[in-house]
Design an enzyme around this catalytic site. Structure first.
Site, PDB file in Angstrom:
ATOM      1  N   HIS A  69       0.883  -1.235   0.050  1.00 23.90           N
ATOM      2  CA  HIS A  69       0.046  -0.002  -0.083  1.00 23.90           C
ATOM      3  C   HIS A  69       0.964   1.319  -0.134  1.00 23.90           C
ATOM      4  O   HIS A  69       0.432   2.229  -0.910  1.00 23.90           O
ATOM      5  CB  HIS A  69      -0.678   0.072   1.169  1.00 23.90           C
ATOM      6  CG  HIS A  69      -1.731   1.358   1.497  1.00 23.90           C
ATOM      7  ND1 HIS A  69      -3.043   1.273   1.301  1.00 23.90           N
ATOM      8  CD2 HIS A  69      -1.471   2.467   1.712  1.00 23.90           C
ATOM      9  CE1 HIS A  69      -3.515   2.422   1.366  1.00 23.90           C
ATOM     10  NE2 HIS A  69      -2.550   3.313   1.933  1.00 23.90           N
ATOM     11  N   GLU A  70       1.900   1.247   1.019  1.00 27.10           N
ATOM     12  CA  GLU A  70       2.720   2.473   1.056  1.00 27.10           C
ATOM     13  C   GLU A  70       3.716   2.689  -0.193  1.00 27.10           C
ATOM     14  O   GLU A  70       4.086   3.632  -0.570  1.00 27.10           O
ATOM     15  CB  GLU A  70       3.709   2.391   2.539  1.00 27.10           C
ATOM     16  CG  GLU A  70       2.798   2.341   3.434  1.00 27.10           C
ATOM     17  CD  GLU A  70       2.020   3.760   3.812  1.00 27.10           C
ATOM     18  OE1 GLU A  70       2.255   4.763   3.111  1.00 27.10           O
ATOM     19  OE2 GLU A  70       0.650   3.534   4.209  1.00 27.10           O
ATOM     20  N   HIS A  73       2.006   4.436  -3.071  1.00 22.33           N
ATOM     21  CA  HIS A  73       2.167   5.789  -2.726  1.00 22.33           C
ATOM     22  C   HIS A  73       3.564   6.218  -3.251  1.00 22.33           C
ATOM     23  O   HIS A  73       3.688   7.521  -3.830  1.00 22.33           O
ATOM     24  CB  HIS A  73       2.089   6.408  -1.098  1.00 22.33           C
ATOM     25  CG  HIS A  73       0.745   6.150  -0.747  1.00 22.33           C
ATOM     26  ND1 HIS A  73      -0.330   6.602  -1.342  1.00 22.33           N
ATOM     27  CD2 HIS A  73       0.217   5.481   0.505  1.00 22.33           C
ATOM     28  CE1 HIS A  73      -1.278   6.410  -0.616  1.00 22.33           C
ATOM     29  NE2 HIS A  73      -1.166   5.822   0.516  1.00 22.33           N
TER      30      HIS A  73
END
Length: 400
Positions: A69-70, A73
């Site tokens: 998920h990170e 980003h």
């Protein structure tokens, strides 16, 4: 926002991956919850060793999902020109730590949306794997873990889309308000209010659950709510500080005309006459009026006490280009972003001359003093009639 310090475990796609020490607490709690409550509830009559294996596997794959998920980003941020310094796993999940803000609303929207989209993609992937496992008659524990991970990733995506800063939904909301108003400061404050309201609602929910005897869910809701409220507040303060530092040039807060050390001076005299008496932890070193490099506190401290009288400063001087440098006219936020770990001062040069030294540790004190004197407003703008950025060069030393 790491809590208790962290250590590095490697790099992924060029991004340093770190684990905060607080992560071990939540990892143990997650494994315990999965192994003793969740999996026995949905899949009864299996031995404790099976539940422990299921809980450990689910926890590892879930934290890997948070990391991905990170990473979503970070990868989109890199594509949009935002420098992501590292990714850290900690007690409340993960964070991609960026050096700077997005330059445009669209950049903020895209790099923020990448995280929830990655979680939704992982939810679909685990759901597909669960369906495939059922089709081939895989053992029920395997099917259960895959289905559980699909649900967790879906919840992670939905939770992060709540429009409260600094959650992903709050950042997306901020990008929309920013695009509509053209005012990033206003957009950040609106999004922060949403984060505080959401955090407060979680705290109320946690207290309500505790009053009904639901200890674990109540504690988690209250703890996460407290974290969201504090994260929203600290994120706003950090943003406002960065915005303020963009308005103040280096020349306004640097130490002008820094003291310089002659290259032939013995190390013991440099310690007694400079490092013990002055505030600087690094000094320009001259030979015949020309700059040859920088000597810092760490370098002189490494020389044995009995060797210091006979060792010239030039022997422990590092070339100036190994130290970060700044211009007196550039914004503080840009100069500070180049500060290296272990280097206490930035050399300030103008037209080939050393004109000052910037100590990052002193910046906050001097900026607060400027605010008290009315030279800058809380929003970062110069007070009417004042010239925060005025700089008159007075070079004391020629750089090499």
């Amino acid at each position: 926002m790491p809590l208790f310090g962290s250590f590095r475990i490697g790099r992924w796609f060029g991004f340093p991956i770190r684990i905060d020490y607080s992560w071990f607490l939540v990892a143990a709690l997650v494994i315990w919850t999965f192994s003793t409550r969740e999996f026995p509830r949905v899949l009864p009559f299996y031995p404790a060793s099976t539940y422990l294996a299921m809980g450990t596997a689910a926890a590892i794959l879930f934290f890997l999902s948070v990391l991905l998920h990170e990473l979503g980003h970070a990868l989109v941020g890199r594509m949009r020109g935002v420098t992501v310094e590292s990714i850290t796993l900690f007690i409340f999940g993960g964070i991609a730590q960026a050096r700077d803000e997005a330059r445009r609303p669209l950049d903020e929207f895209l790099l923020t949306a990448a995280g929830p989209l990655a979680s939704l993609a992982l939810a679909g992937l685990f759901l597909g794997a669960r369906i495939a496992a059922e089709a081939v008659a895989a053992p029920p524990p395997v099917v259960t873990v895959l289905g559980f991970l699909a649900l967790l990733n879906f919840i992670l995506a939905i939770f992060n889309m709540i429009p409260g800063f600094p959650l992903d939904g709050g950042r997306i909301f901020r990008s929309i308000v920013w695009a509509a108003t053209g005012d990033l400061v206003r957009a950040t404050r609106w999004a922060t209010r949403g984060g505080r309201l959401f955090g407060a609602a979680l705290i109320v929910l946690g207290v309500f659950n505790l009053s009904r005897g639901q200890m674990i869910s109540g504690l988690w809701a209250a703890l996460i709510g407290w974290f969201v409220v504090n994260a929203a507040t600290s994120s706003l303060r950090h943003f406002e500080l960065r915005h303020l530092l963009r308005q103040i040039p280096v020349g306004a807060v640097m130490d002008p005309r820094p003291r310089t050390i002659e290259a032939s001076l013995p190390v013991d005299r440099a310690i007694s006459e400079y490092f013990l008496r002055g505030n600087q932890e690094a000094y320009p070193v001259e030979r015949d009026g020309g700059l040859i490099g920088i000597v810092d506190l760490r370098a002189v401290s490494e020389i044995s006490v009995n060797l210091r009288p006979g060792t010239p400063v030039s022997a422990v001087t590092r070339p100036a280009d190994e130290f970060p440098a700044a211009s007196p006219d550039e914004a503080l936020v840009e100069a500070l972003s180049r500060a290296q770990a272990g280097v206490s001062s930035l050399l300030v040069t103008h037209n080939g001359y050393v004109v000052g030294v910037l100590d990052p540790r002193e910046v906050a004190v001097r900026v607060r003093r400027m605010q008290r004197l009315g030279l800058v407003s809380p929003g970062g703008a110069a007070a009417p009639g004042d010239q925060v950025g005025t700089y008159v060069p007075s070079p004391p030393a020629k750089s090499a």
